[in-house]
Write a protein that holds these residues in place. Structure first.
Motif, mmCIF file in Angstrom:
data_model
loop_
_atom_site.group_PDB
_atom_site.id
_atom_site.type_symbol
_atom_site.label_atom_id
_atom_site.label_comp_id
_atom_site.label_asym_id
_atom_site.label_seq_id
_atom_site.Cartn_x
_atom_site.Cartn_y
_atom_site.Cartn_z
ATOM 1 N N LEU A 110 -10.227 22.723 -21.032
ATOM 2 C CA LEU A 110 -9.439 24.185 -20.627
ATOM 3 C C LEU A 110 -8.817 24.371 -19.190
ATOM 4 C CD1 LEU A 110 -13.252 25.887 -19.344
ATOM 5 C CD2 LEU A 110 -10.681 26.434 -21.676
ATOM 6 N N LEU A 123 -13.845 32.771 -17.265
ATOM 7 C CA LEU A 123 -14.078 32.185 -18.426
ATOM 8 C C LEU A 123 -13.546 32.946 -19.597
ATOM 9 C CD1 LEU A 123 -14.073 29.347 -20.282
ATOM 10 C CD2 LEU A 123 -16.172 30.008 -21.580
ATOM 11 N N ILE A 124 -12.387 32.751 -20.009
ATOM 12 C CA ILE A 124 -10.938 33.464 -20.580
ATOM 13 C C ILE A 124 -11.132 32.901 -21.660
ATOM 14 C CG2 ILE A 124 -9.172 34.937 -20.675
ATOM 15 C CD1 ILE A 124 -10.230 34.243 -17.087
ATOM 16 N N LEU A 125 -11.050 33.321 -23.169
ATOM 17 C CA LEU A 125 -11.074 32.669 -23.953
ATOM 18 C C LEU A 125 -9.821 33.233 -25.097
ATOM 19 C CD1 LEU A 125 -14.426 31.996 -24.714
ATOM 20 C CD2 LEU A 125 -12.888 30.197 -24.150
ATOM 21 N N GLN A 146 -8.514 23.852 -28.433
ATOM 22 C CA GLN A 146 -9.564 25.041 -28.840
ATOM 23 C C GLN A 146 -10.824 24.760 -27.524
ATOM 24 O OE1 GLN A 146 -9.627 27.046 -31.215
ATOM 25 N NE2 GLN A 146 -11.604 27.367 -30.657
ATOM 26 N N PHE A 147 -11.364 25.886 -27.563
ATOM 27 C CA PHE A 147 -12.536 25.529 -26.529
ATOM 28 C C PHE A 147 -14.021 25.831 -27.222
ATOM 29 C CE2 PHE A 147 -16.308 27.135 -24.232
ATOM 30 C CZ PHE A 147 -16.399 26.111 -23.248
ATOM 31 N N ARG A 165 -4.461 30.741 -21.958
ATOM 32 C CA ARG A 165 -5.788 30.345 -22.981
ATOM 33 C C ARG A 165 -5.879 28.990 -23.207
ATOM 34 N NH1 ARG A 165 -7.267 34.467 -26.019
ATOM 35 N NH2 ARG A 165 -5.046 35.376 -26.622
ATOM 36 N N PRO A 166 -6.955 28.181 -23.426
ATOM 37 C CA PRO A 166 -8.053 28.851 -22.796
ATOM 38 C C PRO A 166 -8.529 28.526 -21.586
ATOM 39 C CG PRO A 166 -8.923 26.354 -24.422
ATOM 40 C CD PRO A 166 -7.576 27.458 -24.125
ATOM 41 N N PRO A 172 -20.281 29.474 -24.891
ATOM 42 C CA PRO A 172 -19.267 30.247 -23.021
ATOM 43 C C PRO A 172 -20.834 30.442 -21.763
ATOM 44 C CG PRO A 172 -18.128 31.870 -25.344
ATOM 45 C CD PRO A 172 -19.846 30.637 -25.633
ATOM 46 N N GLY A 207 -13.088 37.976 -24.997
ATOM 47 C CA GLY A 207 -12.970 36.730 -24.997
ATOM 48 C C GLY A 207 -13.203 36.728 -24.005
ATOM 49 N N ARG A 223 -5.839 37.093 -19.956
ATOM 50 C CA ARG A 223 -6.272 37.319 -21.251
ATOM 51 C C ARG A 223 -5.214 37.772 -21.822
ATOM 52 N NH1 ARG A 223 -6.945 37.547 -25.543
ATOM 53 N NH2 ARG A 223 -9.316 38.148 -27.042
#
Length: 422
Positions: free
Chosen positions: A272, A420-422, A2-3, A308-309, A7, A347, A300
């Motif tokens: 990450l 950043l790809i969540l 978990q992030f 991800r993340p 962002p 995301g 993604r």
């Protein structure tokens, strides 16, 4: 995994870490030469040269004298080393005067003397000294044409060297017979000392014929006297085997990869998965944006090449072939292209900025995008594709309030891109 960080703030913190990793105050002291029997003279040029001079004064125990030139607004406080300022990226008369002062500072030295040369990105434009028969305006005209046509940095510097009285190893030749110890902050893909600031203390392997080939490739019209210079012996640089370079050492003290690795370490500590594409990304900024969008989409939607993340990092120096009348900037052009091709993908957030705090000719480092960037633009009546075609990334991000403004960072390890790809 978990992030939980915000962002935008996290991406900005990564940019700050990358810049800090290239701070001359942290690096110069690690690469100092032995003091000489005679004088120690300091000369240099670049966006980080004043900060490098300040760092040198802070750790050098013996006497110092000399002069360096930096970009307007990028000065740093020094007591023994004179700091001059000039224009970048288009040269001006102040840069020509500074180059003459630097050559004067290293004239009439002996074998017992030491010259410490401080070089960082931007030094090519700041050390603008035309050879006999050419004028500063000749160099400015050719430089502008190269910047507008999308030539790569090594192509630009190749031409600059063969139209110079100080680049392409000529400064080192002028320093002879004194010892020459150069400290360099790299802003070029591959960290080749001969390319950084057009290699004033590095022997040159390209020839005037190579410079002429670049001129032909981009169909740049040269005045007759400039073309005649490239046909003359004066256009040839100092070669690596020149005896005047025998006492010359070149040390790279900060690189784009060092900054990317510092950011990667921080991202991994935050949980990450990090993909570093490298520090040598070149090409049209808008096309690089398309490729980065494809990578972000693969992560993604499919979790490849990392799950991800995730954070995708890259560096290097792209180019912009100017076709419109916008305000340009390779980092904002990259981001605007990225946003257009992501098309609001959920995301995905990104930041791109020049580590010297100046993207193109704007006092703006870069910008950020979010999943709702295009939506907010449409609501404001802004056509993202039209501004991209007009090379007006700065206008786009200024209208949205998404610019990254740092002021002069007093270093320069080229562009920093983080997705950043969540």
């Amino acid at each position: 995994m978990q992030f939980d960080d915000e962002p935008g703030s996290f991406l900005r913190s990564l940019f700050d870490v990358a810049v800090a990793a290239a701070d001359p105050m942290e690096q110069v002291s690690k690469y100092l030469p032995e003091p000489p029997k005679g004088r120690t003279v300091v000369v240099g040029a670049g966006k980080g040269s004043a900060r490098m001079a300040e760092a040198l004064e802070a750790c050098w125990l013996g006497p110092l004298e000399g002069v360096v030139v930096t970009r307007y607004g990028h000065e740093a406080p020094c007591e023994k080393i004179e700091i001059l300022s000039a224009s970048h990226p288009v040269p001006d008369e102040a840069g020509e005067r500074a180059a003459r002062r630097i050559l004067e500072a290293v004239s009439d030295l002996s074998e017992d003397d030491l010259v410490i040369v401080l070089i960082s990105g931007g030094g090519s434009a700041l050390l603008s000294l035309p050879p006999q028969g050419l004028t500063l305006q000749d160099k400015i005209s050719v430089n502008k044409a190269l910047l507008r046509c999308g030539a790569s940095i090594d192509e630009v510097n190749c031409v600059r060297k063969h139209l110079s009285a100080i680049k392409g190893g000529r400064l080192a030749a002028a320093i002879h017979p004194a010892r020459c110890h150069t400290l360099l902050i790299s802003d070029v893909p591959g960290d080749d000392p001969a390319i950084i600031a057009s290699g004033p203390t590095v022997g040159e392997t390209t020839t005037a014929e190579d410079a002429k080939a670049i001129i032909r490739r981009y169909r740049i019209d040269l005045p007759d006297h400039v073309a005649q210079h490239l046909d003359s012996p004066l256009a040839e640089c100092v070669t690596p085997d020149d005896s005047r370079l025998a006492r010359t050492e070149n040390h790279i003290i900060a690189t784009p990869l060092m900054s990317l690795e510092a950011a990667a370490d921080k991202a991994r500590a935050a949980g990450l998965n990090v993909l570093v594409l490298g520090d040598t990304i070149e090409g049209e900024a808008s096309e690089v944006g398309v490729v980065h969008a494809g990578i972000a989409e693969a992560i993604r939607h499919h979790g490849i090449p990392v799950a991800r993340p995730a954070l995708v990092l890259s560096g290097g120096e792209t180019s912009v072939t100017v076709k419109g009348d916008g305000r340009g900037g390779r980092n904002v052009e990259f981001l605007l292209s990225l946003a257009v091709h992501l098309n609001g993908l959920d995301g995905v957030h990104a930041l791109s900025g020049d580590t010297d705090g100046v993207d193109g000719r704007e006092e703006i480092a870069g910008a950020v995008i979010t999943p709702d960037t295009l939506k907010r633009a449409r609501e404001a009546g802004i056509d993202a594709r039209a501004l991209l075609e007009n090379n007006d990334g700065h206008g786009f991000f200024e209208a949205l309030g998404d610019q990254v403004i740092t002021g002069p960072t007093l270093t320069n390890v080229n562009d920093f891109r983080a997705i950043l790809i969540l």
